[in-house]
Design a protein around this motif. Structure first.
Motif, short mmCIF file in Angstrom:
data_model
loop_
_atom_site.label_atom_id
_atom_site.label_comp_id
_atom_site.label_asym_id
_atom_site.label_seq_id
_atom_site.Cartn_x
_atom_site.Cartn_y
_atom_site.Cartn_z
N THR A 1 -9.72 0.13 -0.38
CA THR A 1 -8.85 0.02 0.79
C THR A 1 -8.77 1.40 1.42
O THR A 1 -8.39 2.37 0.76
N THR B 1 0.84 -1.20 0.00
CA THR B 1 0.00 0.00 0.00
C THR B 1 0.87 1.25 0.00
O THR B 1 0.59 2.22 -0.72
N TYR C 1 -11.73 -2.29 4.75
CA TYR C 1 -11.94 -2.78 3.38
C TYR C 1 -13.44 -2.79 3.07
O TYR C 1 -14.24 -3.28 3.86
#
Length: 486
Positions: A382, A51, A361
């Protein structure tokens, strides 16, 4: 789908047949988790390297692929709140691996009218006034743990303890006592079975799920089913016993299960036309949820708090002096806890840097709009809580530093821009964690009682290696050196 998203200006990776970015994600995680890091709060590159890479390369709204599903990473707090408020009702959890649902089909997995009904019935049991009554029980569990630690002190006056399993045991004991009252030993037995089931589920989640595979009678599938049957059977016995005790007046039913049963019956009597009542099976699933949600998260928070205070001895001493002044010789009660300003600041700053849940999520089940963005149905989102908590635009250039004074004026003024309200460790909107008050009370009581009895520092054997297994955990344990103060 990719063309539709990139026409709106979303930048990110291109879809790769079947796997998408799963291989790259796995490689980055394996590399990051292969070795500890230096003693720093800049942990994102180890905990969630993929991420972080996506945000650095493509920006705060970026596109990746989880297998065949497109996933948008969104780091804008305003857009995140739009998603979590979910006014249109289009955002829910992504489809769960069926093996996950064997752990619980409780509140966090529900949606629609059934979720609303469960939340309405459970909510009163977690009101702050009700939770004040469980503080003596929490203190009793903490006293037992501290007594055990005292016995392990060496003749030299020190004791090295891995606090991660200790806090797991503590929070398991607390949730057993507060949820089931006199049946807490049964609760402990259930917890042990649930921990084994959780490990088997986590192991299964790491593999590509083949539809229908859970019905194949492999050794581990049979074990998962057996554990689930035993847990369900034990909980059914506890629920039946508690119902009978409340009915006959043997107990006031002031533990969480008793309150849940009473509020469920009250709701049924008020809404008998609509049959707005949880079934016995529903209640059992919510009991499973008590364990999952009330066990891992608080043990994670307590573990990282002691690690951080071992690093920052000045704040450890500030917290201790406040506790000695406010709580004094007695065990902490509701009145004392409400006056612990420094302890609260410390816990909030630990939640910012080491959130038990590092991301949320969601999936868009219908085409919808958030801000100026059009989100097609089938897109996963996300919401990277850990990255937002370190955004220098929101928190300043010292965002990676431990500075509890950020919260001196409360949560709403902790950010550079108070209107952003980017601090949401327990979520946001109607699905905010129902147990957040319980978790914070538990953490404050435990921290108070530990600070009164011990000073502590990191053991030379401690390895700084935060990683995620459902919650943020120390990969190689959390070894702390304790020194009794008396």
């Amino acid at each position: 789908m990719e063309k539709c998203l990139k026409r709106q200006g979303f930048k990110g990776t291109h879809y790769k047949l079947l796997l998408g970015d799963l291989k790259e994600l796995g490689n980055q995680m394996n590399e990051a988790w292969s070795k500890p890091i230096s003693l720093t709060h800049d942990i994102v590159s180890r905990v969630d390297p993929f991420t972080r890479h996506m945000v650095q390369q493509y920006g705060k709204i970026s596109l990746s692929w989880l297998g065949t599903s497109p996933r948008l990473i969104i780091m804008d707090p305003t857009l995140i709140k739009d998603v979590l408020l979910n006014k249109q009702g289009h955002f829910h959890l992504p489809p769960l691996n069926p093996l996950v649902l064997i752990l619980t089909k409780g509140l966090t997995t529900l949606r629609g009218e059934k979720w609303a009904m469960h939340r309405k019935i459970i909510n009163p049991a977690f009101h702050l006034e009700k939770l004040k009554g469980v503080i003596p029980t929490i203190a009793e569990s903490c006293a037992f743990m501290i007594g055990k630690w005292m016995k392990s002190v060496s003749p030299e006056g020190t004791s090295e303890i891995d606090i991660w399993p200790e806090f797991q045991e503590l929070t398991g004991d607390i949730i057993s006592r507060t949820a089931f009252g006199s049946s807490f030993q049964d609760g402990k037995n259930i917890l042990e079975l649930q921990k084994e089931l959780q490990q088997l589920v986590i192991e299964a989640m790491g593999m590509l799920y083949i539809p229908g595979f859970r019905f194949v009678p492999t050794k581990k599938n049979r074990r998962r089913k057996d554990l689930d049957r035993r847990i369900t059977s034990m909980l059914k016995t506890i629920v039946d016993t508690k119902e009978n005790m409340i009915r006959t007046g043997e107990t006031r039913g002031d533990d969480l299960l008793g309150l849940l049963l009473q509020f469920n019956n009250q709701n049924n009597s008020l809404n008998n036309v609509n049959n707005s009542q949880m079934t016995k099976e529903d209640i059992i699933e919510e009991c499973k949820q008590f364990y999952l949600a009330g066990h891992e998260t608080t043990s994670s928070l307590l573990t990282w708090t002691l690690i951080v205070l071992s690093i920052h001895q000045d704040w450890q001493e500030k917290a201790r002096q406040e506790v000695l002044q406010v709580v004094r010789e007695k065990n902490p009660d509701a009145e004392a806890i409400s006056h612990l300003k420094i302890v609260t600041m410390i816990l909030n700053e630990v939640l910012r840097l080491y959130p038990p849940v590092i991301a949320l999520y969601k999936r868009a089940y219908k085409e919808c709009t958030i801000g100026d963005l059009s989100i097609p149905a089938g897109v996963d989102l996300t919401l990277p809580i850990m990255l937002i908590n370190r955004d220098t635009e929101l928190w300043g250039d010292d965002a990676e530093e431990f500075k509890p004074e950020r919260f001196a004026e409360g949560i709403s003024h902790a950010c550079k821009d108070p209107s952003q309200m980017a601090f949401m460790p327990f979520g946001w909107g109607p699905r905010t964690c129902i147990g957040q008050n319980f978790s914070m009370i538990e953490a404050k009581v435990a921290l108070c009682m530990i600070l009164k009895q011990f000073s502590f520092k990191l053991s030379p054997s401690y390895a700084h290696a935060p990683y995620t297994v459902m919650t943020l955990q120390p990969q190689h344990g959390a070894h702390i050196m304790f020194h009794p103060l008396n």
